[in-house]
Design an enzyme around this catalytic site. Structure first.
Site, PDB file in Angstrom:
ATOM      1  N   ASP A  84     -21.852  11.415  13.721  1.00 42.07           N
ATOM      2  CA  ASP A  84     -21.667  12.616  12.897  1.00 42.07           C
ATOM      3  C   ASP A  84     -21.007  12.228  11.576  1.00 42.07           C
ATOM      4  O   ASP A  84     -20.647  11.075  11.366  1.00 42.07           O
ATOM      5  CB  ASP A  84     -20.791  13.632  13.635  1.00 42.07           C
TER       6      ASP A  84
ATOM      7  N   ASP B 224     -18.059  13.531  10.551  1.00 43.11           N
ATOM      8  CA  ASP B 224     -16.714  14.070  10.627  1.00 43.11           C
ATOM      9  C   ASP B 224     -16.744  15.492  10.040  1.00 43.11           C
ATOM     10  O   ASP B 224     -17.678  16.236  10.322  1.00 43.11           O
ATOM     11  CB  ASP B 224     -15.716  13.146   9.929  1.00 43.11           C
TER      12      ASP B 224
END
Length: 289
Positions: A209, A211
Site C-alpha cells: 500500500d 501508507d
C-alpha cells in the site's frame, strides 16, 4: 563453511515450497520460545530454515514477536545467512503495491521491544552503520529480477511500533522530512539482533500500500492489503527458491565482515562478566566468549 539460509517470513508467507526432507522442529534456547517451530530441509542441495515471524495463523503482533528467541534459534541451527521477507507500506510513487524493495537502511522508531542480547554484566556494541549485508542483498535482488519481479535495490525502512498504521501527519513526516522509502513494523530490532549474532542479514520489503500520505489512495485499506499480500507471497516464495543456486552450498568469510561483528564489540572485562548472561550468549556470541 556450509551455507545455511534462514528465511524469516512476514505477513502472508508461512512456508517454503519444494523443500526436501522437510520437517517442522522445535528449537528452544535461553531467550524463550521462537515465534513457531522452524521448517528445515534442503533446496537444491542447500540447507534451509524457515521461521514464520508471526507464527502460523498469525498469532504474534509486531510488538510481541520474540525477536531474540528467533535469531538465537536460527543461529543454533547453524544458519549463516538470514533473509527477512516482510509486508510494507510505500512512501514513493514509483514504489508501487506489488513491487519489492531490497532495503539497505533503517530508522528505528520502535519502543516496546528488547533490542539487544547484551546488557548489564556483558556490554556489547556492534556497528550498524550498514545494517544489511551487501552480498546477500545483491543475491536477493538478482533472484527477484530473475523471477520478473519489479524489484528496487536500496531503500530506507522506517520501523514503527504499531500495531496501528500511521497518522497522516506521521506519514508525511517520514516521507517528506526524513526521506524514508518504506514503512513496516518488524525489521527492528531483528536486523540489530542479527548483527549481534554475526549473521548476514538482508531485508526484502513487499509493498502492499501507499501508507496514508498518497492523495489519490487515501488511508490504508486492509482488504486491499490482504489481496496484495497473497500475490506478494507467491512472488516471495519464487524469489527464495532461487537463492540456493545463487549463494551456493558453501561460503567463505563474509567480505563485509558481518560474521565478525563481535571482534571488538564486547567491552566488559572477562573477570567482570555475569556468568548467567554469558551462558545465555553461548550460540549468539560463543565465537568470542
Amino acid at each position: 563453511m556450509e551455507t545455511v539460509i534462514g528465511v524469516i517470513g512476514g505477513s502472508g508467507v508461512y512456508d517454503i515450497e519444494g523443500l526436501e526432507d522437510a520437517r517442522w522442529q522445535a528449537v528452544e534456547g535461553p531467550w524463550g520460545k521462537p515465534s513457531d517451530e522452524i521448517l528445515t530441509g534442503r533446496l537444491d542441495g542447500v540447507r534451509m530454515a524457515f521461521l514464520p515471524r508471526h507464527g502460523r495463523g498469525h498469532v504474534h503482533s509486531p510488538s510481541s514477536v520474540p525477536y531474540r528467541a528467533n535469531i538465537d534459534a536460527l543461529k543454533r541451527l547453524g544458519v549463516t545467512d538470514v533473509v527477512s521477507v516482510s509486508a510494507c507500506g510505500s512512501f514513493r510513487e514509483e514504489l508501487a503495491p506489488g513491487d519489492f524493495v531490497v532495503v539497505d537502511q533503517f530508522i528505528d522508531r520502535t519502543f516496546a521491544r528488547e533490542k539487544s542480547f547484551f546488557g548489564t554484566g556483558c556490554v556489547g556494541h556492534v556497528s550498524l552503520a550498514f545494517p544489511t549485508c551487501p552480498r546477500l542483498s545483491a543475491a536477493c535482488a538478482e533472484a527477484g529480477e530473475a523471477e520478473g519481479i519489479r524489484i528496487h535495490r536500496g531503500g530506507t525502512y522506517l520501523a514503527m511500533e504499531g500495531p496501528q498504521f500511521s497518522t497522516l501527519a506521521e506519514s508525511k513526516l517520514y516521507r517528506e522530512n526524513w526521506g524514508c522509502d518504506v514503512i513496516g513494523m518488524t525489521n527492528m530490532p531483528e536486523a540489530k539482533l542479527a548483527r549481534e549474532a554475526e549473521l548476514c542479514y538482508a531485508s526484502v520489503a513487499m509493498i502492499t500500500d501507499y501508507d496514508s500520505w498518497h492523495p489519490h489512495h487515501g488511508e490504508v485499506d486492509i482488504a486491499a492489503i490482504i489481496a496484495t499480500l497473497k500475490c506478494n507471497a507467491d512472488k516471495a516464495r519464487a524469489l527464495v527458491g532461487r537463492l540456493p543456486a545463487l549463494l551456493g552450498a558453501s561460503r567463505g568469510p563474509c567480505p563485509h565482515g558481518c560474521d565478525r561483528a563481535l571482534d571488538y564489540a564486547i567491552l566488559t572485562a572477562p573477570d567482570k562478566r555475569d556468568p548467567a548472561l554469558v551462558a545465555k550468549l553461548d550460540a549468539v556470541a560463543g565465537r568470542v566468549l
